[in-house]
Design a protein around this motif. Structure first.
Motif, PDB file in Angstrom:
ATOM      1  N   LEU A  83       0.834  -1.201   0.000  1.00 54.54           N
ATOM      2  CA  LEU A  83       0.000   0.000   0.000  1.00 54.54           C
ATOM      3  C   LEU A  83       0.868   1.249   0.000  1.00 54.54           C
ATOM      4  O   LEU A  83       0.544   2.240  -0.655  1.00 54.54           O
ATOM      5  CB  LEU A  83      -0.929   0.024   1.226  1.00 54.54           C
ATOM      6  CG  LEU A  83      -2.090  -0.957   1.199  1.00 54.54           C
ATOM      7  CD1 LEU A  83      -2.916  -0.829   2.474  1.00 54.54           C
ATOM      8  CD2 LEU A  83      -2.964  -0.737  -0.035  1.00 54.54           C
ATOM      9  N   TRP A  84       1.987   1.166   0.704  1.00 52.35           N
ATOM     10  CA  TRP A  84       2.922   2.297   0.700  1.00 52.35           C
ATOM     11  C   TRP A  84       3.464   2.489  -0.719  1.00 52.35           C
ATOM     12  O   TRP A  84       3.512   3.607  -1.230  1.00 52.35           O
ATOM     13  CB  TRP A  84       4.061   2.078   1.714  1.00 52.35           C
ATOM     14  CG  TRP A  84       4.998   3.243   1.720  1.00 52.35           C
ATOM     15  CD1 TRP A  84       4.889   4.380   2.458  1.00 52.35           C
ATOM     16  CD2 TRP A  84       6.161   3.394   0.883  1.00 52.35           C
ATOM     17  NE1 TRP A  84       5.911   5.240   2.135  1.00 52.35           N
ATOM     18  CE2 TRP A  84       6.696   4.671   1.180  1.00 52.35           C
ATOM     19  CE3 TRP A  84       6.795   2.595  -0.081  1.00 52.35           C
ATOM     20  CZ2 TRP A  84       7.843   5.163   0.535  1.00 52.35           C
ATOM     21  CZ3 TRP A  84       7.921   3.085  -0.709  1.00 52.35           C
ATOM     22  CH2 TRP A  84       8.443   4.358  -0.403  1.00 52.35           C
ATOM     23  N   ASP A  87       0.825   4.045  -3.050  1.00 51.21           N
ATOM     24  CA  ASP A  87       0.603   5.465  -2.805  1.00 51.21           C
ATOM     25  C   ASP A  87       1.793   6.303  -3.264  1.00 51.21           C
ATOM     26  O   ASP A  87       1.630   7.340  -3.909  1.00 51.21           O
ATOM     27  CB  ASP A  87       0.333   5.716  -1.313  1.00 51.21           C
ATOM     28  CG  ASP A  87      -0.143   7.134  -1.082  1.00 51.21           C
ATOM     29  OD1 ASP A  87      -1.312   7.409  -1.414  1.00 51.21           O
ATOM     30  OD2 ASP A  87       0.649   7.977  -0.625  1.00 51.21           O
ATOM     31  N   GLU A  88       2.990   5.826  -2.952  1.00 49.21           N
ATOM     32  CA  GLU A  88       4.206   6.568  -3.312  1.00 49.21           C
ATOM     33  C   GLU A  88       4.367   6.651  -4.838  1.00 49.21           C
ATOM     34  O   GLU A  88       4.741   7.690  -5.372  1.00 49.21           O
ATOM     35  CB  GLU A  88       5.423   5.899  -2.654  1.00 49.21           C
ATOM     36  CG  GLU A  88       6.773   6.470  -3.045  1.00 49.21           C
ATOM     37  CD  GLU A  88       6.952   7.953  -2.717  1.00 49.21           C
ATOM     38  OE1 GLU A  88       6.158   8.510  -1.935  1.00 49.21           O
ATOM     39  OE2 GLU A  88       7.886   8.554  -3.274  1.00 49.21           O
ATOM     40  N   ARG A 118      -6.525  10.188  -4.720  1.00 42.86           N
ATOM     41  CA  ARG A 118      -5.730  11.069  -3.854  1.00 42.86           C
ATOM     42  C   ARG A 118      -4.734  11.872  -4.675  1.00 42.86           C
ATOM     43  O   ARG A 118      -4.470  13.030  -4.396  1.00 42.86           O
ATOM     44  CB  ARG A 118      -5.001  10.219  -2.807  1.00 42.86           C
ATOM     45  CG  ARG A 118      -4.312  11.028  -1.717  1.00 42.86           C
ATOM     46  CD  ARG A 118      -3.681  10.106  -0.665  1.00 42.86           C
ATOM     47  NE  ARG A 118      -4.623   9.155  -0.106  1.00 42.86           N
ATOM     48  CZ  ARG A 118      -4.447   7.827  -0.089  1.00 42.86           C
ATOM     49  NH1 ARG A 118      -3.370   7.298  -0.600  1.00 42.86           N
ATOM     50  NH2 ARG A 118      -5.365   7.047   0.434  1.00 42.86           N
ATOM     51  N   HIS A 119      -4.163  11.231  -5.692  1.00 43.59           N
ATOM     52  CA  HIS A 119      -3.124  11.900  -6.476  1.00 43.59           C
ATOM     53  C   HIS A 119      -3.597  12.265  -7.874  1.00 43.59           C
ATOM     54  O   HIS A 119      -2.785  12.636  -8.726  1.00 43.59           O
ATOM     55  CB  HIS A 119      -1.875  11.005  -6.528  1.00 43.59           C
ATOM     56  CG  HIS A 119      -1.350  10.671  -5.160  1.00 43.59           C
ATOM     57  ND1 HIS A 119      -0.717  11.594  -4.367  1.00 43.59           N
ATOM     58  CD2 HIS A 119      -1.412   9.535  -4.425  1.00 43.59           C
ATOM     59  CE1 HIS A 119      -0.388  11.030  -3.209  1.00 43.59           C
ATOM     60  NE2 HIS A 119      -0.813   9.785  -3.221  1.00 43.59           N
ATOM     61  N   CYS A 167       1.966   6.576  -7.073  1.00 45.51           N
ATOM     62  CA  CYS A 167       0.952   7.520  -7.578  1.00 45.51           C
ATOM     63  C   CYS A 167       1.356   8.950  -7.265  1.00 45.51           C
ATOM     64  O   CYS A 167       1.165   9.859  -8.085  1.00 45.51           O
ATOM     65  CB  CYS A 167      -0.422   7.203  -6.981  1.00 45.51           C
ATOM     66  SG  CYS A 167      -1.137   5.681  -7.596  1.00 45.51           S
ATOM     67  N   ARG A 168       1.921   9.174  -6.075  1.00 48.98           N
ATOM     68  CA  ARG A 168       2.393  10.521  -5.706  1.00 48.98           C
ATOM     69  C   ARG A 168       3.477  10.987  -6.683  1.00 48.98           C
ATOM     70  O   ARG A 168       3.467  12.115  -7.167  1.00 48.98           O
ATOM     71  CB  ARG A 168       2.954  10.500  -4.280  1.00 48.98           C
ATOM     72  CG  ARG A 168       3.269  11.879  -3.723  1.00 48.98           C
ATOM     73  CD  ARG A 168       4.239  11.825  -2.545  1.00 48.98           C
ATOM     74  NE  ARG A 168       5.529  11.258  -2.914  1.00 48.98           N
ATOM     75  CZ  ARG A 168       6.458  11.867  -3.645  1.00 48.98           C
ATOM     76  NH1 ARG A 168       6.244  13.085  -4.076  1.00 48.98           N
ATOM     77  NH2 ARG A 168       7.592  11.255  -3.952  1.00 48.98           N
ATOM     78  N   GLU A 224      -8.571   4.703  -4.067  1.00 53.29           N
ATOM     79  CA  GLU A 224      -8.201   5.832  -3.198  1.00 53.29           C
ATOM     80  C   GLU A 224      -6.875   6.450  -3.610  1.00 53.29           C
ATOM     81  O   GLU A 224      -6.734   7.665  -3.654  1.00 53.29           O
ATOM     82  CB  GLU A 224      -8.114   5.371  -1.736  1.00 53.29           C
ATOM     83  CG  GLU A 224      -9.467   5.230  -1.067  1.00 53.29           C
ATOM     84  CD  GLU A 224      -9.393   4.462   0.250  1.00 53.29           C
ATOM     85  OE1 GLU A 224     -10.470   4.157   0.803  1.00 53.29           O
ATOM     86  OE2 GLU A 224      -8.275   4.143   0.717  1.00 53.29           O
ATOM     87  N   ALA A 225      -5.898   5.594  -3.912  1.00 57.53           N
ATOM     88  CA  ALA A 225      -4.576   6.108  -4.302  1.00 57.53           C
ATOM     89  C   ALA A 225      -4.678   6.900  -5.607  1.00 57.53           C
ATOM     90  O   ALA A 225      -4.093   7.972  -5.749  1.00 57.53           O
ATOM     91  CB  ALA A 225      -3.578   4.954  -4.445  1.00 57.53           C
ATOM     92  N   ARG A 269      -8.575   0.451  -2.097  1.00 57.55           N
ATOM     93  CA  ARG A 269      -7.276   1.090  -1.841  1.00 57.55           C
ATOM     94  C   ARG A 269      -6.640   1.609  -3.127  1.00 57.55           C
ATOM     95  O   ARG A 269      -6.034   2.668  -3.147  1.00 57.55           O
ATOM     96  CB  ARG A 269      -6.324   0.113  -1.143  1.00 57.55           C
ATOM     97  CG  ARG A 269      -6.731  -0.245   0.260  1.00 57.55           C
ATOM     98  CD  ARG A 269      -7.034   1.001   1.087  1.00 57.55           C
ATOM     99  NE  ARG A 269      -7.187   0.675   2.488  1.00 57.55           N
ATOM    100  CZ  ARG A 269      -6.250   0.924   3.414  1.00 57.55           C
ATOM    101  NH1 ARG A 269      -5.129   1.519   3.081  1.00 57.55           N
ATOM    102  NH2 ARG A 269      -6.460   0.580   4.662  1.00 57.55           N
TER     103      ARG A 269
END
Ligand code: C2E
Ligand code: MG
Ligand code: MG
Ligand code: MG
Length: 277
Positions: free
Chosen positions: A92-93, A96-97, A139-140, A99-100, A135-136, A132
């Motif tokens: 998950l990290w 997210d990273e 979020r980005h 996508c960021r 969401e990622a 999840r």
């Protein structure tokens, strides 16, 4: 008595097993804290169009630089994280990273390429995985089609119907699916038909001895043919020489990835190496 039995068990352990156990305990304990201690990083490796040699994407690869232990290679910590059930959390990290970073690059005007993340087998078993991913992406503000997820054959084998449903939902979010390390697992052609995958990645083990090894050439050519018949993009990983790159392009492989074109590197290095055009 219990104590004596316990000791007997320990005595039957080989030195190697002891080392493995110690590795699991020591690395496992540190890994649990890696995210909060900010010890994780993604490196990015370019993926190129085999003909134009333009960059089509980057694969995000997890790196762990432990404060206590120093850098630990993925080949060592990922299997341990998997067996301790830590991979879904680390995954998950990573998601997210990646996508960021994709968003940060787009904000710099770097676009027109995908970012691929690797999913472990357990990750697809998480009941909330589709949510999840969504969401990622949200979020980005990742546009449709820009995120790829690399799966392994083994992650498709467990709870097939459930996985099939989840993959369909993930695809509906505009995410592409690649089958990583193809040819090393079960390689059941029935699976290729059942899951609507977008890309096959020929495993590095079939690339290393190209163009000389006739068996590897036959395997690579067959994977290209099957992939194309099923309307998939076919990529090769572990391309280290010009001769391998030329040979794979001539046999119809669509995308190439490997040290010949670039090693995995931190985002800042990627930006310096591939300036915006
Ligand atoms: P993979 O997904 O098949 O990634 C390709 C691996 O091959 C990477 O190793 C990459 O550095 C290496 N490689 C790329 N080009 C060449 C080449 O030309 N020659 C050689 N010898 N090697 C090349 P890395 O980064 O050590 O990762 C190893 C494996 O760890 C990955 O294999 C993947 O299965 C796993 N992994 C890495 N990051 C993640 C992650 O975020 N999540 C999960 N679940 N697994 C990951
Ligand atoms: Mg991969
Ligand atoms: Mg691979
Ligand atoms: Mg591989």
């Amino acid at each position: 008595r219990a104590k004596r039995e316990g000791r007997d068990v320990v005595c039957e352990f080989s030195t190697l097993q002891m080392q493995e156990l110690e590795d699991r305990l020591v690395l496992g304990a540190r890994l649990r804290e890696a995210v909060t201690r900010d010890e994780l990083q993604l490196h990015y490796q370019p993926q190129l169009d085999a003909t134009s040699r333009r960059i089509t994407g980057f694969e995000a690869l997890l790196r762990w630089n432990s404060h206590d232990l120093g850098p630990v290679p993925p080949g060592r910590f990922i299997p341990i994280a998997e067996s301790l059930g830590l991979m879904p959390e680390l995954g998950l990290w990573v998601l997210d990273e990646a996508c960021r970073q994709l968003r940060a690059w787009r904000d710099q005007g770097r676009e027109g390429f995908t970012v691929a993340v690797n999913f472990s087998a357990h990750q697809l078993q998480r009941p909330d995985i589709v949510q999840r991913v969504q969401e990622a992406l949200e979020r980005h503000a990742v546009p449709r089609g820009m995120l790829e997820i690399e799966l392994t054959e083994s992650s498709l084998m467990e709870n097939v119907d459930r996985v099939k449903g989840r993959l369909a939902e993930i695809k509906a979010l505009g995410v592409s699916l690649s089958l990583d390390d193809f040819g090393t697992g079960y390689s059941s052609l029935a699976y290729l038909k059942q899951f609507s995958l977008d890309k096959l990645k020929i495993d590095r083990s079939f690339v290393t001895e190209l163009p000389d090894n006739a068996a590897d050439a036959a395997i690579a050519r067959t994977i290209v043919a099957v992939g194309h018949e099923l309307h998939m993009v076919v990529a090769a990983e572990g391309v280290e020489t010009q001769a391998q790159a030329d040979f794979l392009r001539e046999m119809g492989c669509d995308e190439l990835q490997g040290y010949h074109f670039g090693r995995p590197a931190p985002a800042a290095e990627i930006e310096a190496r591939f300036p915006r055009d």
